[in-house]
Scaffold this motif. Structure first.
Motif, PDB file in Angstrom:
ATOM      1  N   ARG A 181       0.847  -1.186   0.000  1.00 34.16           N
ATOM      2  CA  ARG A 181       0.000   0.000   0.000  1.00 34.16           C
ATOM      3  C   ARG A 181       0.883   1.237   0.000  1.00 34.16           C
ATOM      4  O   ARG A 181       1.946   1.248   0.619  1.00 34.16           O
ATOM      5  N   SER A 182       0.385   2.262  -0.641  1.00 36.40           N
ATOM      6  CA  SER A 182       1.102   3.527  -0.640  1.00 36.40           C
ATOM      7  C   SER A 182       0.886   4.225   0.700  1.00 36.40           C
ATOM      8  O   SER A 182       0.018   3.848   1.500  1.00 36.40           O
ATOM      9  N   ARG A 183       1.658   5.244   0.943  1.00 36.43           N
ATOM     10  CA  ARG A 183       1.509   6.039   2.171  1.00 36.43           C
ATOM     11  C   ARG A 183       0.112   6.631   2.239  1.00 36.43           C
ATOM     12  O   ARG A 183      -0.516   6.665   3.288  1.00 36.43           O
ATOM     13  N   GLU A 184      -0.389   7.103   1.105  1.00 34.93           N
ATOM     14  CA  GLU A 184      -1.733   7.694   1.062  1.00 34.93           C
ATOM     15  C   GLU A 184      -2.800   6.670   1.442  1.00 34.93           C
ATOM     16  O   GLU A 184      -3.733   6.979   2.171  1.00 34.93           O
ATOM     17  N   GLU A 185      -2.650   5.451   0.936  1.00 34.83           N
ATOM     18  CA  GLU A 185      -3.618   4.402   1.274  1.00 34.83           C
ATOM     19  C   GLU A 185      -3.567   4.065   2.764  1.00 34.83           C
ATOM     20  O   GLU A 185      -4.609   3.874   3.401  1.00 34.83           O
ATOM     21  N   GLU A 186      -2.372   4.014   3.315  1.00 33.98           N
ATOM     22  CA  GLU A 186      -2.228   3.747   4.746  1.00 33.98           C
ATOM     23  C   GLU A 186      -2.868   4.855   5.573  1.00 33.98           C
ATOM     24  O   GLU A 186      -3.537   4.588   6.569  1.00 33.98           O
TER      25      GLU A 186
END
Length: 139
Positions: free
Chosen positions: A24-29
Motif C-alpha cells: 500500500r502507498s503512504r496515502e492508502e495507509e
C-alpha cells in the motif's frame, strides 16, 4: 573458535525477494488510519447520542458516517445502537476529544481538509461540553 554463518542473511533474502504481495502507498495507509479514527469517533458519538440526545450530535454522526464511507470506498460504517451506552457523559466527551485529535493529526498529514475541519469542530464541541455541563455539544 566461531562457527561460520551457513545461511544467507535475512536482510539480503528480503532484498532479493520478488514483490509478489501487494504494497500500500503512504496515502492508502493514511486513508485506512483516518477512516479508523473517524469510525471510532462515530462510535463514541453514537454512545453520546444515547446518553444525551441532541440534534447536533445527530448531525455530527451523519457527517462522520459520510466521511468514513468516503474513505472506505462507499461502505457504510458500523454503528453503535443507541441503547448500548453505559458510560459516563464526561468520560465519553473526553474520549471523543482524544479520538478527534488523533483524526485531526492524520487528516492534516494527508491534507484532507474536509476531515480535518470535521475533526477540529468535534474537538471544539467536546471541549465546550466539558467546560459547560449545560452545553450538550455545539457545531
Amino acid at each position: 573458535m566461531y562457527e561460520p554463518i551457513r545461511t544467507k542473511s535475512v536482510h539480503s533474502t528480503m532484498a532479493d525477494a520478488p514483490l509478489d504481495f501487494p504494497h500500500r502507498s503512504r496515502e492508502e495507509e493514511l486513508d485506512i488510519q483516518l477512516a479508523g479514527h473517524l469510525a471510532a469517533l462515530l462510535a463514541v458519538t453514537d454512545e453520546l447520542r444515547a446518553v444525551a440526545p441532541s440534534a447536533d450530535l445527530d448531525t455530527a454522526a451523519e457527517r462522520l458516517a459520510e466521511q468514513v464511507a468516503r474513505l472506505r470506498g462507499g461502505g457504510a460504517p458500523a454503528r453503535v445502537p443507541l441503547t448500548a451506552a453505559t458510560s459516563n457523559r464526561d468520560d465519553l466527551h473526553r474520549r471523543a476529544h482524544a479520538v478527534a485529535g488523533r483524526a485531526l493529526l492524520v487528516a492534516a498529514s494527508r491534507a484532507d481538509t474536509a476531515a480535518a475541519i470535521l475533526a477540529a469542530e468535534r474537538m471544539d464541541a467536546h471541549t465546550a461540553a466539558l467546560a459547560d455541563p449545560r452545553e450538550l455539544t455545539a457545531h
